[in-house]
Design a protein around this motif. Structure first.
Motif, PDB file in Angstrom:
ATOM      1  N   ALA A   1      -7.286  -2.565   8.960  1.00  0.00           N
ATOM      2  CA  ALA A   1      -5.865  -3.353   8.802  1.00  0.00           C
ATOM      3  C   ALA A   1      -5.847  -3.668   7.399  1.00  0.00           C
ATOM      4  N   PRO A   2      -4.417  -3.619   6.607  1.00  0.00           N
ATOM      5  CA  PRO A   2      -3.288  -3.397   7.258  1.00  0.00           C
ATOM      6  C   PRO A   2      -2.739  -2.074   7.304  1.00  0.00           C
ATOM      7  N   ALA A   3      -3.277  -1.062   6.745  1.00  0.00           N
ATOM      8  CA  ALA A   3      -2.889   0.208   6.525  1.00  0.00           C
ATOM      9  C   ALA A   3      -3.699   1.473   6.899  1.00  0.00           C
ATOM     10  N   ALA A   4      -4.230   1.303   8.083  1.00  0.00           N
ATOM     11  CA  ALA A   4      -5.221   2.100   8.807  1.00  0.00           C
ATOM     12  C   ALA A   4      -4.657   3.476   8.888  1.00  0.00           C
ATOM     13  N   THR A   5      -3.268   3.635   9.029  1.00  0.00           N
ATOM     14  CA  THR A   5      -2.851   4.717   9.350  1.00  0.00           C
ATOM     15  C   THR A   5      -1.339   4.726   8.370  1.00  0.00           C
ATOM     16  N   TYR A   6      -0.751   5.928   8.353  1.00  0.00           N
ATOM     17  CA  TYR A   6       0.550   5.968   7.587  1.00  0.00           C
ATOM     18  C   TYR A   6       1.703   5.141   8.248  1.00  0.00           C
ATOM     19  N   ILE A   7       1.623   5.134   9.678  1.00  0.00           N
ATOM     20  CA  ILE A   7       2.851   4.525  10.242  1.00  0.00           C
ATOM     21  C   ILE A   7       2.132   3.001  10.020  1.00  0.00           C
ATOM     22  N   ASP A   8       1.232   2.528   9.977  1.00  0.00           N
ATOM     23  CA  ASP A   8       0.692   1.152   9.830  1.00  0.00           C
ATOM     24  C   ASP A   8       1.008   0.637   8.248  1.00  0.00           C
ATOM     25  N   MET A   9       0.791   1.680   7.400  1.00  0.00           N
ATOM     26  CA  MET A   9       1.040   1.291   5.935  1.00  0.00           C
ATOM     27  C   MET A   9       2.539   1.166   5.781  1.00  0.00           C
ATOM     28  N   MET A  10       3.328   1.937   6.466  1.00  0.00           N
ATOM     29  CA  MET A  10       4.962   1.538   6.305  1.00  0.00           C
ATOM     30  C   MET A  10       5.216   0.518   6.626  1.00  0.00           C
ATOM     31  N   LYS A  11       4.753   0.062   7.983  1.00  0.00           N
ATOM     32  CA  LYS A  11       5.105  -1.151   8.673  1.00  0.00           C
ATOM     33  C   LYS A  11       4.750  -2.518   7.851  1.00  0.00           C
TER      34      LYS A  11
ATOM     35  N   HIS B   1       0.671  -1.028  -0.047  1.00  0.00           N
ATOM     36  CA  HIS B   1      -0.046   0.037  -0.027  1.00  0.00           C
ATOM     37  C   HIS B   1       0.917   1.233  -0.017  1.00  0.00           C
ATOM     38  N   LEU B   2       1.124   1.684  -1.160  1.00  0.00           N
ATOM     39  CA  LEU B   2       2.138   2.876  -1.347  1.00  0.00           C
ATOM     40  C   LEU B   2       1.370   4.110  -1.366  1.00  0.00           C
ATOM     41  N   GLU B   3       0.077   4.162  -2.051  1.00  0.00           N
ATOM     42  CA  GLU B   3      -0.409   5.472  -2.428  1.00  0.00           C
ATOM     43  C   GLU B   3      -1.690   5.956  -1.794  1.00  0.00           C
ATOM     44  N   SER B   4      -2.179   4.531  -0.792  1.00  0.00           N
ATOM     45  CA  SER B   4      -3.429   5.086  -0.211  1.00  0.00           C
ATOM     46  C   SER B   4      -3.421   4.158   0.925  1.00  0.00           C
ATOM     47  N   LEU B   5      -4.177   4.503   2.200  1.00  0.00           N
ATOM     48  CA  LEU B   5      -4.497   3.892   3.495  1.00  0.00           C
ATOM     49  C   LEU B   5      -5.654   2.767   2.928  1.00  0.00           C
ATOM     50  N   THR B   6      -5.489   1.884   3.845  1.00  0.00           N
ATOM     51  CA  THR B   6      -6.711   1.053   3.802  1.00  0.00           C
ATOM     52  C   THR B   6      -8.059   1.194   4.915  1.00  0.00           C
ATOM     53  N   ASP B   7      -9.176   0.479   4.517  1.00  0.00           N
ATOM     54  CA  ASP B   7     -10.179   0.846   5.721  1.00  0.00           C
ATOM     55  C   ASP B   7      -9.858  -0.152   6.580  1.00  0.00           C
TER      56      ASP B   7
END
Ligand SMILES: [Zn+2]
Length: 301
Positions: free
Chosen positions: A280-290, A272-278
């Motif tokens: 998990a796994p990318a609910a926040t920018y920090i989660d997205m990077m992790k 997930h490089l260009e958008s968060l997800t609703d």
């Protein structure tokens, strides 16, 4: 006595009505100014700085690729209504220039990436690589730019914005340390990245990867390789020994699958490089990077 009881009941009912009406109109949240951001990860970063003082909304919905986005009439209305708009800048939001040109009203625009030097080894013909948010160290500059813009917009909130920004910058530094630790599991000769388009240049520079190729040799997803370019890329990937191709969840997999069939590389389809997800796994920018780092380490270690 009955009269007194009646009045007490009356008071209770009146207070209950008063409380209910306060609750339903929720004056504190409704009166907060709405700040618009171009994309979901910028909205999350801005929320961390704005705290409870401002409501932050992303113009683009979750899961949408900003490179290919076609604005709607509702987007034009949202931009026209906005007083403050936060964008990545560096040419990332191609869709926003016509919206800004046609929108009435006046608004301040914060360019989150302002002041960051673009990558030097990036191809001159393509313009500037805008994917700076994929290096959390560069996001510190985003936070400072957003903080300063919010202070100009709402000077009474200065202390809140400064303290929130400081706390979030500490989290970004922790994220960077975590990424360095995770990446150390990858053998040096396997630190090779192939992506759909050239999105991970700043990430690669910071964490010592080599970009071994891109399915679409562009800083935008809105292009297509020719047959000749595909053949060159396949040869390049074979020569590099790169173990995997990494795609954003919104990318078309067909070309990557075609390359994988001829090179035996693995295709990872859920970065997930260009958008968060609703959630998990990318609910926040920090989660997205992790999430992205975890998937990259799994494929390369
Ligand atoms: Zn991109």
């Amino acid at each position: 006595m009955k009269k007194i009881i009646n009045s007490i009941f009356g008071l209770i009912i009146l207070s209950a009505l008063f409380l209910t009406s306060c609750g339903s109109t929720s004056p504190s949240s409704d009166r907060r100014p709405v700040i618009l951001t171009s994309t979901t990860f910028l909205a999350d970063i801005a929320r961390n700085i704005a705290g409870d003082r401002l409501t932050v909304e992303s113009l683009l919905p979750i899961g949408v690729d900003p490179h290919a986005y076609q604005p709607t009439p509702q987007d034009a209305a949202k931009v026209a209504d906005s007083k403050l708009l936060i964008v990545n800048g560096m040419g990332y939001e191609q869709f926003i220039a016509p919206l800004l040109e046609n929108a009435g009203g006046e608004r301040k625009v914060i360019e989150a990436s302002a002041g960051i030097s673009p990558r030097e080894d990036a191809g001159g013909e393509q313009g500037v690589d805008p994917h700076m948010w994929l290096d959390p160290n560069l996001v510190i500059r985003y936070v400072e730019n957003i903080r300063d813009g919010l202070i100009k917009f709402d000077p009474d909130g200065e202390a809140v914005y400064r303290s929130n920004a400081e706390a979030y910058i500490a989290q970004l530094k922790e994220l960077d340390t975590w990424i360095v630790e995770q990446i150390s599991q990858i053998p040096a000769e396997r630190k090779l990245l192939i992506t759909n388009h050239e999105a991970l240049g700043y990430f690669a520079e910071r964490y010592g990867f080599t970009i071994a190729g891109a399915v679409i040799e562009s800083f935008s997803s809105g292009a297509s390789p020719s047959a000749g370019q595909m053949a060159d890329l396949i040869a390049q990937i074979k020569a590099s020994g790169a173990p995997a191709i990494f795609l954003d969840a919104s990318d078309n997999e067909a070309l990557a699958r075609q390359i994988a069939a001829e090179t035996n590389v693995r295709v990872v389809t859920d970065l997930h490089l260009e958008s968060l997800t609703d959630g998990a796994p990318a609910a926040t920018y920090i989660d997205m990077m992790k999430h992205n780092v975890t998937r990259i380490v799994e494929a390369l270690k």
